[in-house]
Design a protein around this motif. Structure first.
Motif, PDB file in Angstrom:
ATOM      1  N   THR A  21       0.761  -1.316  -0.098  1.00  0.00           N
ATOM      2  CA  THR A  21      -0.040   0.003   0.055  1.00  0.00           C
ATOM      3  C   THR A  21       0.746   1.155  -0.040  1.00  0.00           C
ATOM      4  O   THR A  21       0.553   2.252  -0.638  1.00  0.00           O
ATOM      5  CB  THR A  21      -1.001  -0.121   1.086  1.00  0.00           C
ATOM      6  N   ARG A  22       1.814   1.149   0.741  1.00  0.00           N
ATOM      7  CA  ARG A  22       2.955   2.300   0.637  1.00  0.00           C
ATOM      8  C   ARG A  22       3.220   2.620  -0.797  1.00  0.00           C
ATOM      9  O   ARG A  22       3.594   3.715  -1.175  1.00  0.00           O
ATOM     10  CB  ARG A  22       4.122   2.128   1.737  1.00  0.00           C
ATOM     11  N   ARG A  23       3.816   1.524  -1.386  1.00  0.00           N
ATOM     12  CA  ARG A  23       4.136   1.562  -2.793  1.00  0.00           C
ATOM     13  C   ARG A  23       2.897   2.388  -3.742  1.00  0.00           C
ATOM     14  O   ARG A  23       3.352   3.198  -4.405  1.00  0.00           O
ATOM     15  CB  ARG A  23       4.584   0.506  -3.419  1.00  0.00           C
ATOM     16  N   ALA A  24       1.848   1.951  -3.612  1.00  0.00           N
ATOM     17  CA  ALA A  24       0.802   2.683  -4.318  1.00  0.00           C
ATOM     18  C   ALA A  24       0.557   4.080  -4.112  1.00  0.00           C
ATOM     19  O   ALA A  24       0.736   4.712  -4.826  1.00  0.00           O
ATOM     20  CB  ALA A  24      -0.641   1.711  -3.911  1.00  0.00           C
ATOM     21  N   TYR A  25       0.665   4.355  -2.739  1.00  0.00           N
ATOM     22  CA  TYR A  25       0.501   5.758  -2.377  1.00  0.00           C
ATOM     23  C   TYR A  25       1.689   6.445  -3.203  1.00  0.00           C
ATOM     24  O   TYR A  25       1.593   7.643  -3.600  1.00  0.00           O
ATOM     25  CB  TYR A  25       0.333   5.819  -1.031  1.00  0.00           C
ATOM     26  N   THR A  26       2.962   5.944  -2.825  1.00  0.00           N
ATOM     27  CA  THR A  26       4.238   6.708  -3.429  1.00  0.00           C
ATOM     28  C   THR A  26       4.084   6.854  -4.701  1.00  0.00           C
ATOM     29  O   THR A  26       4.266   8.135  -5.392  1.00  0.00           O
ATOM     30  CB  THR A  26       5.483   5.705  -3.135  1.00  0.00           C
ATOM     31  N   GLU A  27       3.540   5.882  -5.660  1.00  0.00           N
ATOM     32  CA  GLU A  27       3.341   6.208  -7.100  1.00  0.00           C
ATOM     33  C   GLU A  27       2.359   7.159  -7.290  1.00  0.00           C
ATOM     34  O   GLU A  27       2.544   8.085  -8.179  1.00  0.00           O
ATOM     35  CB  GLU A  27       2.897   4.746  -7.699  1.00  0.00           C
ATOM     36  N   LEU A  28       1.134   7.182  -6.549  1.00  0.00           N
ATOM     37  CA  LEU A  28      -0.033   8.165  -6.744  1.00  0.00           C
ATOM     38  C   LEU A  28       0.749   9.555  -6.524  1.00  0.00           C
ATOM     39  O   LEU A  28       0.529  10.474  -7.031  1.00  0.00           O
ATOM     40  CB  LEU A  28      -1.097   7.854  -5.808  1.00  0.00           C
ATOM     41  N   GLU A  29       1.459   9.869  -5.344  1.00  0.00           N
ATOM     42  CA  GLU A  29       2.084  10.936  -5.153  1.00  0.00           C
ATOM     43  C   GLU A  29       3.011  11.378  -6.106  1.00  0.00           C
ATOM     44  O   GLU A  29       3.021  12.725  -6.307  1.00  0.00           O
ATOM     45  CB  GLU A  29       2.846  10.687  -3.601  1.00  0.00           C
ATOM     46  N   ALA A  30       3.886  10.544  -6.635  1.00  0.00           N
ATOM     47  CA  ALA A  30       4.708  10.958  -7.736  1.00  0.00           C
ATOM     48  C   ALA A  30       4.003  11.625  -9.016  1.00  0.00           C
ATOM     49  O   ALA A  30       4.619  12.405  -9.507  1.00  0.00           O
ATOM     50  CB  ALA A  30       5.667   9.787  -7.963  1.00  0.00           C
ATOM     51  N   GLN A  31       2.833  11.007  -9.233  1.00  0.00           N
ATOM     52  CA  GLN A  31       2.140  11.400 -10.368  1.00  0.00           C
ATOM     53  C   GLN A  31       1.220  12.526  -9.855  1.00  0.00           C
ATOM     54  O   GLN A  31       0.521  12.999 -10.956  1.00  0.00           O
ATOM     55  CB  GLN A  31       1.267  10.240 -10.818  1.00  0.00           C
ATOM     56  N   GLY A  32       1.136  13.016  -8.646  1.00  0.00           N
ATOM     57  CA  GLY A  32       0.587  14.034  -8.480  1.00  0.00           C
ATOM     58  C   GLY A  32      -0.931  14.063  -8.060  1.00  0.00           C
ATOM     59  O   GLY A  32      -1.858  14.935  -7.925  1.00  0.00           O
ATOM     60  N   TYR A  33      -1.256  12.772  -7.762  1.00  0.00           N
ATOM     61  CA  TYR A  33      -2.623  12.462  -7.540  1.00  0.00           C
ATOM     62  C   TYR A  33      -3.164  12.854  -6.151  1.00  0.00           C
ATOM     63  O   TYR A  33      -4.208  12.919  -5.707  1.00  0.00           O
ATOM     64  CB  TYR A  33      -3.239  11.057  -7.959  1.00  0.00           C
ATOM     65  N   VAL A  34      -2.108  12.461  -4.998  1.00  0.00           N
ATOM     66  CA  VAL A  34      -2.410  12.672  -3.657  1.00  0.00           C
ATOM     67  C   VAL A  34      -0.920  13.223  -3.008  1.00  0.00           C
ATOM     68  O   VAL A  34       0.074  13.495  -3.983  1.00  0.00           O
ATOM     69  CB  VAL A  34      -2.330  11.145  -3.038  1.00  0.00           C
TER      70      VAL A  34
END
Length: 115
Positions: A57-70
């Motif tokens: 889940t941390r990796r999913a959030y990290t990906e979304l943060e890198a893409q600007g979604y969260v």
């Protein structure tokens, strides 16, 4: 206030679990189901809800943060970012450019006159 999320993962899929999670959250954000500034479950909470590793889940959030979604605010949590609108516009422009290129290519192939 926490929003109830409906996320389904397929452990037998060839797509990594973190990618499945990130993609589903991205779709919830882009469709407006998760609005700007909406808090997401904690990394641990989401992992527990889905019965998977906190690392996933941390990796999913990290990906979304890198893409600007969260955006993650230390000691506060992870929230839907206002930047997703910019990303949506960027994706729309990319898609529009692809469509225009396809039209131009098809027009040339069919020898359609400009007027």
């Amino acid at each position: 206030m926490r929003t109830e999320l409906y996320i389904q993962i397929d452990p037998l899929s060839e797509v990594a679990l973190y990618e499945q999670i990130a993609e589903q959250l991205k779709q919830l954000i882009l469709t407006g189901t998760l609005a700007e500034h909406t808090p997401l479950p904690s990394v641990r909470g989401l992992a527990q809800m889905l019965g998977i590793s906190v690392i996933t889940t941390r990796r999913a959030y990290t990906e979304l943060e890198a893409q600007g979604y969260v955006i993650t605010v230390p000691a506060k949590g992870t929230f839907v970012s206002y930047q997703y609108r910019e990303r949506l516009k960027e994706l729309g422009m990319i898609r529009l450019e692809e469509m225009l290129n396809n039209v131009a290519h098809l027009s040339r192939a069919l020898q359609v006159e400009e007027d």
